[in-house]
Motif scaffolding. Sequence first.
Motif, PDB file in Angstrom:
ATOM      1  N   ILE A   1      48.738  58.839   5.636  1.00 51.99           N
ATOM      2  CA  ILE A   1      48.450  60.208   5.191  1.00 51.99           C
ATOM      3  C   ILE A   1      47.520  60.192   3.986  1.00 51.99           C
ATOM      4  O   ILE A   1      46.599  60.989   3.887  1.00 51.99           O
ATOM      5  CB  ILE A   1      49.769  60.946   4.865  1.00 51.99           C
ATOM      6  CG1 ILE A   1      50.540  61.189   6.163  1.00 51.99           C
ATOM      7  CG2 ILE A   1      49.495  62.273   4.163  1.00 51.99           C
ATOM      8  CD1 ILE A   1      51.877  61.853   5.974  1.00 51.99           C
ATOM      9  N   LEU A   2      47.730  59.232   3.083  1.00 50.31           N
ATOM     10  CA  LEU A   2      46.846  59.138   1.919  1.00 50.31           C
ATOM     11  C   LEU A   2      45.417  58.801   2.322  1.00 50.31           C
ATOM     12  O   LEU A   2      44.460  59.319   1.744  1.00 50.31           O
ATOM     13  CB  LEU A   2      47.370  58.093   0.944  1.00 50.31           C
ATOM     14  CG  LEU A   2      48.252  58.592  -0.184  1.00 50.31           C
ATOM     15  CD1 LEU A   2      48.568  57.465  -1.148  1.00 50.31           C
ATOM     16  CD2 LEU A   2      47.596  59.747  -0.927  1.00 50.31           C
TER      17      LEU A   2
ATOM     18  N   GLU B   1      56.440  53.633   3.763  1.00 54.76           N
ATOM     19  CA  GLU B   1      55.208  53.305   3.063  1.00 54.76           C
ATOM     20  C   GLU B   1      53.992  53.321   3.981  1.00 54.76           C
ATOM     21  O   GLU B   1      52.941  53.830   3.596  1.00 54.76           O
ATOM     22  CB  GLU B   1      55.360  51.955   2.368  1.00 54.76           C
ATOM     23  CG  GLU B   1      56.443  52.042   1.289  1.00 54.76           C
ATOM     24  CD  GLU B   1      56.472  50.845   0.360  1.00 54.76           C
ATOM     25  OE1 GLU B   1      55.429  50.543  -0.209  1.00 54.76           O
ATOM     26  OE2 GLU B   1      57.536  50.234   0.226  1.00 54.76           O
TER      27      GLU B   1
ATOM     28  N   PRO C   1      53.494  55.079   6.909  1.00 55.12           N
ATOM     29  CA  PRO C   1      53.083  56.474   7.205  1.00 55.12           C
ATOM     30  C   PRO C   1      52.477  57.167   5.996  1.00 55.12           C
ATOM     31  O   PRO C   1      51.478  57.883   6.110  1.00 55.12           O
ATOM     32  CB  PRO C   1      54.402  57.153   7.599  1.00 55.12           C
ATOM     33  CG  PRO C   1      55.299  56.069   8.011  1.00 55.12           C
ATOM     34  CD  PRO C   1      54.903  54.854   7.244  1.00 55.12           C
ATOM     35  N   MET C   2      53.061  56.922   4.822  1.00 55.09           N
ATOM     36  CA  MET C   2      52.529  57.537   3.610  1.00 55.09           C
ATOM     37  C   MET C   2      51.103  57.072   3.359  1.00 55.09           C
ATOM     38  O   MET C   2      50.220  57.865   3.006  1.00 55.09           O
ATOM     39  CB  MET C   2      53.427  57.139   2.430  1.00 55.09           C
ATOM     40  CG  MET C   2      53.190  57.943   1.170  1.00 55.09           C
ATOM     41  SD  MET C   2      53.609  59.675   1.365  1.00 55.09           S
ATOM     42  CE  MET C   2      52.064  60.438   0.997  1.00 55.09           C
ATOM     43  N   LEU C   3      50.893  55.779   3.578  1.00 50.38           N
ATOM     44  CA  LEU C   3      49.552  55.221   3.383  1.00 50.38           C
ATOM     45  C   LEU C   3      48.561  55.874   4.345  1.00 50.38           C
ATOM     46  O   LEU C   3      47.446  56.240   3.955  1.00 50.38           O
ATOM     47  CB  LEU C   3      49.604  53.708   3.609  1.00 50.38           C
ATOM     48  CG  LEU C   3      48.435  52.917   3.025  1.00 50.38           C
ATOM     49  CD1 LEU C   3      48.464  53.012   1.507  1.00 50.38           C
ATOM     50  CD2 LEU C   3      48.510  51.465   3.470  1.00 50.38           C
TER      51      LEU C   3
ATOM     52  N   PHE D   1      44.033  59.589   5.125  1.00 50.99           N
ATOM     53  CA  PHE D   1      43.503  60.843   5.675  1.00 50.99           C
ATOM     54  C   PHE D   1      43.121  61.812   4.553  1.00 50.99           C
ATOM     55  O   PHE D   1      42.119  62.515   4.626  1.00 50.99           O
ATOM     56  CB  PHE D   1      44.558  61.466   6.599  1.00 50.99           C
ATOM     57  CG  PHE D   1      44.212  62.847   7.100  1.00 50.99           C
ATOM     58  CD1 PHE D   1      43.118  63.045   7.934  1.00 50.99           C
ATOM     59  CD2 PHE D   1      44.979  63.949   6.746  1.00 50.99           C
ATOM     60  CE1 PHE D   1      42.804  64.315   8.411  1.00 50.99           C
ATOM     61  CE2 PHE D   1      44.673  65.222   7.219  1.00 50.99           C
ATOM     62  CZ  PHE D   1      43.580  65.393   8.047  1.00 50.99           C
ATOM     63  N   THR D   2      43.930  61.836   3.493  1.00 51.83           N
ATOM     64  CA  THR D   2      43.671  62.769   2.395  1.00 51.83           C
ATOM     65  C   THR D   2      42.479  62.350   1.547  1.00 51.83           C
ATOM     66  O   THR D   2      41.640  63.167   1.189  1.00 51.83           O
ATOM     67  CB  THR D   2      44.903  62.852   1.471  1.00 51.83           C
ATOM     68  OG1 THR D   2      46.051  63.010   2.269  1.00 51.83           O
ATOM     69  CG2 THR D   2      44.787  64.020   0.526  1.00 51.83           C
ATOM     70  N   LEU D   3      42.446  61.071   1.198  1.00 53.22           N
ATOM     71  CA  LEU D   3      41.423  60.622   0.249  1.00 53.22           C
ATOM     72  C   LEU D   3      40.179  60.080   0.939  1.00 53.22           C
ATOM     73  O   LEU D   3      39.113  60.024   0.335  1.00 53.22           O
ATOM     74  CB  LEU D   3      42.001  59.549  -0.673  1.00 53.22           C
ATOM     75  CG  LEU D   3      43.140  60.005  -1.570  1.00 53.22           C
ATOM     76  CD1 LEU D   3      43.617  58.865  -2.446  1.00 53.22           C
ATOM     77  CD2 LEU D   3      42.695  61.172  -2.440  1.00 53.22           C
TER      78      LEU D   3
END
Lengths: 305, 277
Positions: B22-23, B16, B18-20, B25-27
Amino acid sequence: MSDLTVLAGPSRPRRNLAREIMPYAMLTPAVLVTLAIVFLPMVQTAWMSLHEYVLFRPNDFVWVGLENFKAALQDEVFWISLRHTIIWMATTIPAQLLLGLITALLLNQDFPWRPVARALIIIPWALPSVVIALMWVWIYDSNYGVANEFLLRLGLIQRAVPWLADPDTALAAIILTLTWQGFPFFAVMILAGLQSIPRSYYEAASIDGASAWRQFWHITLPGISGVMMTAVLLRMIWVANSFDVIFVMTGGGPGYATYTLPLYAFVKARTNLDFGYGSALAVLFTMLLMVVVLFYLRRTRKAMD
Amino acid sequence: MALHTRPLHKRILLVELPMLAILIFTLGPYLWMFLTSVSDEATLFTEGPSIWNATLENYSRLFRTVGFGSNLLDSFIVALGTVAVGLSLSVTAAYAFSRFNFRGKRILMLQFLLINMFPLVLLILPLFVLMRVLGLLDTHLALIIANSTIAIPFSIWMMVSYMNGIPRSLDEAAMTDGCTRLQALRRVVLPLCMPGIIATGIYIFITAWNEYLYALTLGGRNVRTITVAVQTLIGEYEVQWGLLTAGGIVGAMPATVLFLLVQRRLISGLTQGAVKG
């Protein structure tokens, strides 16, 4: 043949003929239109590249043979653009692939908000390139940009860096932007590949006591290699062909610091209205790209066998 | 390595967080742009963007003084026109590829795939010359035709993959019941692949909406699509980032919303070929 048709009765040959013509009839509109708006223009580009053709001298359409190509090979900016194109593709695509792979592996795990994450991750894909360019120009802004503020607070830089105005950092800044734009594509492609690997493989492997790393190396990677290769190929072509983000962000500048080949061809034709030379650059670029694509296809086919 | 449940703390740490990251970075860039767009231009450079005294001033200025309304209209006309041309030409073509075996099938399919590979620069110059000769420069039609160069091969590709998913036995059954080929196509296959057609149409709409280089080269004065309008803002209002980012948000909104609506179907259509192949 004629005996058979006689035997089959009078209605048979007509139906066969209809059956044979039908697919061609159905394809004709699409084929004709693509011939007219894709292939004809392409041939025309090749034809223009063999002429001296400057748009504001409309009566000049002088056959020069390969002169434009010769000129390109002696053109310093051509080589600068080629070098940038190579750097740009050789860094952007592996970065997108790696980030996309990590994202896909994470999205393949079970956690409560996975559907939300999967939907949101692809937003960069939906944004117009102009908006992406605008957004990142604002982020890189030397006075008020959030990139500088962020790095200053972290103590990674001592004073604000004009990322896009400095020839030493401009290309890298653009590569980061393009990586951001493109990695979601890899993420969803690889995720689809991951989900097609049968679960039983992992179960069998863990019964045999294979470590997570070995499972990844021997089950996951081979399972997604096909998708990854397709994705790399598609992305390579798309990345190479799209230059609008760079065009809007820097227009190729400062100096020639962010020139790439398609951008150079476009700028040459658009600002100098030198369609002959611009076409020659476009043709050269296409040929180089096709060589890379063919080489890649041959290598991957060998690797797959 | 995947799929079996892990202990909670391990999941948070390994998945969770790492996913956060990346999110974010994306958003992050997108949210930052949104934040800027609702900030007051006057305080933007002294206090930075902030959500606390959010204002819609930038957005209203966009429509009042910059004339974004007509740009939006231009974009809508061009994008809808491209959808109409792209879909109408590719439905029958896709059906032919999906249902018939005929001489030259491989070559014809290959040429539609190959079109996707040609650089836009290769087409822009002759299309410009062509439109000038035809007197179509700076019209909606010119942009619709140019966007079709991308839309037609793409939608054929998508549609073949959707139609292959519909069993052949269905249209054969319809034909034994007395339908002709075309009736079978219209009454059986089309309704069944309607979701696929809609998804393809929406994707064409998004690409045409987002397109910039054709819009800049073949239009720009009378017909100025939203992407060109946003880009022009950058030149004309050098430091008005509130206004600029508002333009970016408005320009990106229709495509983003549509994309989120159809993303699942679209991605499955796009990846089907790749995963199986």
